[in-house]
Design an enzyme around this catalytic site. Structure first.
Site, short mmCIF file in Angstrom:
data_model
loop_
_atom_site.label_atom_id
_atom_site.label_comp_id
_atom_site.label_asym_id
_atom_site.label_seq_id
_atom_site.Cartn_x
_atom_site.Cartn_y
_atom_site.Cartn_z
N ASN A 7 -4.33 -11.31 4.52
CA ASN A 7 -4.84 -11.22 3.15
C ASN A 7 -5.82 -12.37 2.91
OD1 ASN A 7 -5.07 -11.77 0.33
ND2 ASN A 7 -3.39 -10.36 -0.05
N HIS A 10 -7.64 -15.52 -1.02
CA HIS A 10 -7.84 -16.92 -1.44
C HIS A 10 -9.07 -17.57 -0.82
CE1 HIS A 10 -4.57 -16.51 -4.05
NE2 HIS A 10 -3.70 -16.29 -3.08
N HIS A 43 -6.70 -7.80 -2.56
CA HIS A 43 -6.19 -7.30 -3.84
C HIS A 43 -7.35 -7.34 -4.84
CE1 HIS A 43 -2.83 -7.77 -7.14
NE2 HIS A 43 -3.63 -6.74 -7.37
N ARG A 45 -8.10 -7.22 -8.20
CA ARG A 45 -7.36 -7.30 -9.45
C ARG A 45 -8.21 -6.85 -10.62
NH1 ARG A 45 -2.65 -10.91 -8.87
NH2 ARG A 45 -2.39 -10.56 -11.08
N ARG A 49 -10.35 -11.90 -10.44
CA ARG A 49 -10.33 -13.37 -10.35
C ARG A 49 -10.71 -13.88 -8.96
NH1 ARG A 49 -3.85 -14.45 -10.64
NH2 ARG A 49 -4.06 -13.27 -12.57
N GLU A 70 -4.86 -3.65 -1.98
CA GLU A 70 -3.77 -3.77 -2.96
C GLU A 70 -4.36 -3.52 -4.34
OE1 GLU A 70 -2.24 -7.69 -2.59
OE2 GLU A 70 -1.39 -7.34 -0.62
N THR A 101 1.37 -11.74 -7.46
CA THR A 101 2.24 -10.61 -7.76
C THR A 101 3.68 -11.09 -7.80
OG1 THR A 101 0.69 -9.36 -6.42
CG2 THR A 101 2.67 -8.22 -7.10
N GLU A 151 6.07 -1.38 1.02
CA GLU A 151 5.97 -2.77 1.46
C GLU A 151 7.08 -3.52 0.73
OE1 GLU A 151 2.19 -4.70 2.03
OE2 GLU A 151 2.98 -6.59 1.27
N HIS A 189 4.68 -11.22 1.26
CA HIS A 189 4.66 -12.13 0.11
C HIS A 189 5.46 -13.40 0.40
CE1 HIS A 189 4.02 -13.61 -3.89
NE2 HIS A 189 3.20 -12.60 -4.09
N1 PXP Z 1 1.66 -8.24 -0.04
C1 PXP Z 1 1.39 -8.03 -1.35
C2 PXP Z 1 1.68 -6.68 -1.91
C3 PXP Z 1 0.83 -9.03 -2.16
O1 PXP Z 1 0.57 -8.78 -3.46
C4 PXP Z 1 0.52 -10.28 -1.56
C5 PXP Z 1 -0.15 -11.33 -2.38
O2 PXP Z 1 -1.42 -10.91 -2.76
C6 PXP Z 1 0.81 -10.46 -0.21
C7 PXP Z 1 1.40 -9.43 0.53
C8 PXP Z 1 0.51 -11.75 0.50
O3 PXP Z 1 1.28 -12.77 -0.05
P1 PXP Z 1 1.01 -14.27 0.38
O4 PXP Z 1 -0.37 -14.62 -0.08
O5 PXP Z 1 2.07 -15.03 -0.35
O6 PXP Z 1 1.14 -14.33 1.87
#
Ligand code: PXP
Length: 240
Positions: A7, A10, A43, A45, A49, A70, A101, A151, A189
């Site tokens: 992901n 960031h 994601h 959003r 953001r 996402e 999330t 998930e 997550h």
């Molecule tokens: N899976 C989902 C559905 C999420 O919303 C997120 C965060 O955007 C992640 C995985 C990844 O989480 P993390 O950034 O804490 O690894």
């Protein structure tokens, strides 16, 4: 083999802090693929953001691995996702004020609405997964929506300390139940380099989506080189 979805939200967070073009999440996605990512997750959003629509369009054209979007299961996002054509979509709950999330989707209370959204995307060739807490009722409801998979939210596991073994067990039980109901099982997550082994060893889980810890680590392993390159620029400027 267990797939790794990276992901890159960031990377975009750092870019948005300045409102300029760098760092580019698409470039980060290509580097993630070089490192062995099996997929790229973003994601998009409602408040935009971090990741922007244009990023998803560029990722769709650029990456070679799987694109996982996402998204909130709103009519507007479902229409947009059908145009953006990710390989997979993961429906997540979304609140503007949250930092990330915070909990799984309450599928049981909105089964009919979600079934329509799942069908709208799956009829466009996009596999839909539902982001849920490790909870039997949510797994049964997820199956009823016709989604490809779930998930499992590992946030409670990741945030626990004394009860971590119990939380890992809850994820493992949920994974087995979901698989037995014919759902493909992903998880994610809050996973990091220390806490991932217990989740990665659950056999029913075929994909993990990991973001923050990888981006945080990338900053730390890149810092020394980045400063060295700037130092060299300064020294060259003074030498000439
Ligand atoms: N899976 C989902 C559905 C999420 O919303 C997120 C965060 O955007 C992640 C995985 C990844 O989480 P993390 O950034 O804490 O690894």
């Amino acid at each position: 083999m267990l797939r790794l979805g990276v992901n890159i939200d960031h990377v975009a967070t750092v870019r948005q802090a300045r409102g300029i073009m760098i760092p580019d999440p698409v470039e980060a996605a290509l580097l993630a693929e070089n490192g062995g990512a099996d997929g790229i997750t973003v994601h998009l959003r409602e408040d935009r953001r971090h990741i922007q629509q244009r990023d998803v369009e560029r990722l769709r054209k650029t990456i070679k691995s799987k694109l996982n979007l996402e998204m909130a299961a709103t009519d507007e996002m479902v229409r947009l996702a059908a145009q953006l054509r990710p390989d997979d979509a993961c429906f997540v709950p979304e609140r503007r004020e949250e930092l990330t999330t915070e909990g799984g989707l309450d599928v049981a209370s909105q089964k009919h609405r979600l079934r329509a959204a799942v069908e709208a995307l799956q009829s466009n060739g996009i596999k839909v997964n539902l982001f849920i807490d490790p909870d039997d009722e949510q797994i049964a409801a997820s199956r009823d929506t016709g989604a490809h998979g779930v998930e499992i939210h590992t946030g409670r596991y990741a945030n626990s300390s004394r009860t971590q073994a119990r939380e890992a067990d809850a994820v493992a039980r949920a994974a087995a139940l979901a698989r037995s109901r014919g759902l493909e099982v992903h998880a994610g997550h809050g996973l990091n380099y220390d806490n991932v082994p217990a989740i990665a060893s659950i056999p029913e889980i075929v994909e993990l989506n990991i973001g923050h810890s990888i981006v945080a680590r990338a900053i730390m392993i890149g810092m020394e080189q980045a400063v060295r390159e700037m130092r060299a620029q300064l020294d060259r400027a003074r030498a000439s």
